[in-house]
Scaffold this motif. Structure first.
Motif, mmCIF file in Angstrom:
data_model
loop_
_atom_site.group_PDB
_atom_site.id
_atom_site.type_symbol
_atom_site.label_atom_id
_atom_site.label_comp_id
_atom_site.label_asym_id
_atom_site.label_seq_id
_atom_site.Cartn_x
_atom_site.Cartn_y
_atom_site.Cartn_z
ATOM 1 N N GLY A 294 -2.209 0.276 -4.466
ATOM 2 C CA GLY A 294 -0.843 0.089 -4.007
ATOM 3 C C GLY A 294 -0.784 -0.456 -2.589
ATOM 4 O O GLY A 294 0.014 -1.348 -2.281
ATOM 5 N N GLU A 295 -1.637 0.052 -1.714
ATOM 6 C CA GLU A 295 -1.678 -0.446 -0.342
ATOM 7 C C GLU A 295 -2.136 -1.903 -0.310
ATOM 8 O O GLU A 295 -1.597 -2.724 0.439
ATOM 9 C CB GLU A 295 -2.619 0.429 0.495
ATOM 10 N N TYR A 297 -1.749 -4.026 -2.664
ATOM 11 C CA TYR A 297 -0.657 -4.831 -3.218
ATOM 12 C C TYR A 297 0.423 -5.078 -2.167
ATOM 13 O O TYR A 297 0.971 -6.183 -2.065
ATOM 14 C CB TYR A 297 -0.061 -4.125 -4.428
ATOM 15 N N ARG A 298 0.740 -4.083 -1.316
ATOM 16 C CA ARG A 298 1.739 -4.281 -0.262
ATOM 17 C C ARG A 298 1.269 -5.321 0.752
ATOM 18 O O ARG A 298 2.055 -6.161 1.209
ATOM 19 C CB ARG A 298 2.028 -2.941 0.414
ATOM 20 N N ARG A 299 -0.016 -5.256 1.117
ATOM 21 C CA ARG A 299 -0.537 -6.267 2.040
ATOM 22 C C ARG A 299 -0.504 -7.653 1.406
ATOM 23 O O ARG A 299 -0.219 -8.651 2.088
ATOM 24 C CB ARG A 299 -1.968 -5.909 2.454
ATOM 25 N N ARG A 301 1.653 -8.750 -0.806
ATOM 26 C CA ARG A 301 3.023 -9.249 -0.808
ATOM 27 C C ARG A 301 3.423 -9.765 0.572
ATOM 28 O O ARG A 301 4.128 -10.778 0.693
ATOM 29 C CB ARG A 301 3.977 -8.130 -1.255
ATOM 30 N N ALA A 302 2.994 -9.057 1.630
ATOM 31 C CA ALA A 302 3.313 -9.518 2.979
ATOM 32 C C ALA A 302 2.680 -10.888 3.246
ATOM 33 O O ALA A 302 3.319 -11.787 3.815
ATOM 34 C CB ALA A 302 2.841 -8.498 4.015
#
Length: 704
Positions: A294-295, A297-299, A301-302
């Protein structure tokens, strides 16, 4: 399957005849062989006009007519069509009473034979429910003693053959050695979760030895309660086939919390009793990996947002240049072009085949020009005179192409920037050189400035384009591989909620039960949304293969109606199915056909407030195509939206205050699955009068 040994001669005494039948029964090793021996014997020795035997050939199988004597093909087919699920059928009632029953005058659906009546005699053991029926057509209402003798003595043989499993004593020992070699815990339990057989891995979790510590025994006791509750819940659901759920257990040795995936299958034991085979798969590490993914994936997306912003900025710069500009990769493939270049290298919407031929000609000319640059070795720039064509009008456009290599920090080729200059204007300027020299000099200076800016922006484009491509590929691959990881935490929430609702942690107050029920309902809705998004992603990523098998449309529609029965009951609608004549077996992906029909039927129930919903299946021999239609009398769909609703995340009403929920993916998934099957989904609808969605697919997939 062994066949019964035919009688060599007709015994003159009843005792000899019975002895001959007993010898035949001892030689039989299948239920069908027992049935054939009985129906051959009865008409000859019991003064019966005809006889038939109905039973199951194997545990859990369908009740069918295993053998018949003295009946026509039509009468035999009528008995084959009987199902013990039909509660209104007289034979179902006779089977449930477990006692002989006489029907004075056989009438439909019971076949008639002669002028007498029909005896229906249950077959089986006294200590277990009947496994079949013996049908005897006799001339009077008195049950012949030979029929009673056959039922009493042949019934146990039939019960033994119809309920016995494939393993004997030697097989059981072999089975024990096999399951002990399995690395996952494996258990055979009753429907309440009480173990009857377990391998060594399962005993380590669910069995405490007498000399074990107090903490070890408490951990084992907790594991037994959780496991038994999960198995009993699965068994009470009554769903056929394999079921999955996740349960939390404790490592008795280390005291650590573990998460297992419980895979359960309903089976039949040799004595005919139902049991559950369960396999526990340790998925503890997957939960820990979910957080890290999840972490990441957030990076991701950024980074994707940043790359998209830079790409948009570069697009605006290129579109501000009046001359056609094309950015190519090191192999000559087009990466991007500005709007003037698109007019030369993309066909207009209404241009027709002539415009497409002109565009292909321009591409071929440009590819040849780039090949000269790539063959030039150390040369960083290549200039050439090209003759292109206007795709819209067909006019010849003489242009000068200037291509420059873009090198990376290590001197490697990273891209090619090509600028096209209209030679027509250059020729006109040459004729007016003396008068327009000052203007020409200014134009050249502007081109040089634009080229310098383009070279600077091109480096940013190269980096951002690579990042965007990698981010997009990683996103698609990530979502395609995340089916289990996305479901794991949500299934854990649903599992714990279900355990609390069942009172595993103690009795709950009514408000607590209501709140937990809301959590469970919304969690299942969220799981459905995730499944739809993941289905779309798997299809786009090419990760959803076809699994072809042979199946019947009638059985598939029965499963669909059974699964939708709770929703149908709540809707208060009349739901019927209509099967066309002579529906053939289908060789296709059964699960994908079922998923499409379930989705169409669910939509029909959602958008129909009153009236009827019909499910119709037809076969068109001329095209070898099958159609499954779902017709409703609901709200209907405006023609302007009938194509839009098949797009991803699209609904007729997409406002926040819309009356119907959903993600807008269901019909999109249906259309994509139909394409995979080699078919399509069509729609006929009139607002206010209802809709008809139809799945068209071939009986056998076409080879591509």
């Amino acid at each position: 399957m062994a066949s019964p040994v035919p009688l060599a001669l007709d015994p003159t005494s009843s005792a000899d005849a019975r002895l001959a039948l007993a010898e035949q029964l001892l030689a039989c090793d299948t239920a069908r062989a027992c049935a054939e021996a009985m129906v051959e014997w009865l008409p000859r020795h019991a003064q019966a006009a005809a006889a038939a035997c109905l039973a199951r050939e194997e545990p859990g199988g369908r009740m069918s007519c295993l053998a018949a004597k003295g009946l026509s093909e039509a009468q035999h087919a009528a008995l084959q069509a009987w199902s013990d699920d039909d509660k209104a059928h007289p034979l179902t009632d006779a089977l449930a009473q477990a006692a002989p029953r006489f029907f004075p005058s056989a009438r439909a659906p019971l076949p008639a034979q002669g002028t007498g009546g029909l005896f229906a005699v249950p077959l089986g053991r006294d200590d277990a429910p009947p496994v079949g029926l013996l049908l005897v057509w006799a001339s009077g209402p008195t049950l012949p003693p030979e029929v009673t003798w056959v039922a009493d003595h042949a019934g146990p043989f039939l019960a033994r053959q119809a309920t016995s499993g494939p393993l004997g004593t030697t097989g059981s020992a072999l089975l024990r050695r096999i399951i002990d070699a399995v690395t996952d815990p494996v258990l055979l339990t009753d429907l309440r979760g009480r173990p009857r057989l377990a391998n060594a891995r399962a005993e380590a979790l669910l069995v405490a030895h007498p000399d074990a510590s107090h903490g070890h025994r408490r951990a084992v006791h907790l594991n037994q309660r959780v496991f038994a509750t999960a198995v009993a819940s699965t068994a009470s659901g009554g769903a056929p086939g394999v079921s999955w759920r996740e349960i939390p257990l404790v490592d008795p040795m280390e005291g650590m919390d573990l998460l297992f995936e419980l895979v359960s299958t309903r089976v039949y034991e040799p004595d005919g009793r139902e049991a559950m085979v369960s396999v526990l798969r340790n998925v503890t590490d997957l939960g820990r990996a979910t957080q890290a993914l999840g972490e990441s994936y957030r990076r991701l997306r950024a980074t994707e947002r940043e790359a998209r912003s830079e790409r948009h900025r570069l697009d605006r710069v290129l579109d501000s240049v009046a001359d056609p500009i094309i950015l190519s990769d090191p192999s000559g493939g087009t990466v991007m072009m500005n709007e003037p270049a698109e007019k030369l290298f993309t066909p207009p919407l209404d241009g027709g085949r002539a415009a497409q031929r002109r565009v292909r000609s321009n591409h071929a000319t440009f590819a040849s020009f780039l090949a000269h640059l790539l063959d030039a070795g150390g040369s960083l720039r290549w200039r050439g005179q090209l003759s292109l064509m206007d795709p819209a009008s067909g006019d010849t456009l003489p242009v000068e192409a200037v291509a420059s290599k873009v090198l990376g920090e290590s001197g490697e080729l990273t891209g090619i920037v090509t600028l096209f200059r209209d030679r027509g204007e250059a020729l006109a300027k040459a004729r007016l050189l003396e008068r327009l020299k000052e203007v020409s000099t200014l134009l050249e200076a502007r081109v040089q400035v634009a080229t310098a800016e383009l070279a600077e922006q091109n480096e940013k484009l190269r980096r951002q384009a690579i990042q965007l491509e990698q981010a997009s590929a990683a996103k698609s691959q990530f979502l395609a591989n995340m089916s289990h990881e996305f479901r794991t935490p949500l299934n854990a929430i649903l599992g714990y909620t279900n355990m609390l609702l069942q009172g595993v942690s103690g009795e709950l107050t009514p408000p607590q039960k209501r709140n937990l029920a809301r959590i469970d309902s919304n969690g299942r809705h969220l799981l459905e949304v995730i499944n739809e998004i993941l289905d779309i992603t798997r299809i786009e990523a090419g990760r959803m293969p076809l699994h072809l098998s042979d199946f019947g449309i009638a059985e598939l529609l029965q499963e669909v109606m059974a699964e939708m029965d709770p929703i149908i009951a709540r809707s208060k609608l009349t739901v019927t199915t209509h099967l066309g004549a002579k529906l053939p077996p289908v060789h296709s992906d059964r699960q994908k056909v079922k998923q499409v029909v379930l989705n169409l039927l669910s939509n029909a129930l959602k958008f129909t407030h009153e009236g009827v919903v019909k499910v119709l299946a037809e076969y068109v021999p001329s095209t070898s195509m099958l159609t499954i239609s779902v017709e409703d009398s609901g709200i209907g769909i405006d023609p302007a939206y009938q194509e839009k609703i098949f797009e991803d995340f699209q609904q007729v009403d997409s406002s926040p205050t819309r009356a119907y929920g959903g993600t807008g993916l269901g019909l999109s998934i249906c259309r994509r699955l139909a394409d995979m099957l080699g078919g399509r989904v069509s729609l006929q609808s009139t607002p206010g009068q209802g809709s008809t969605f139809t799945l068209h697919f071939p009986r056998r997939p076409r080879r591509t």
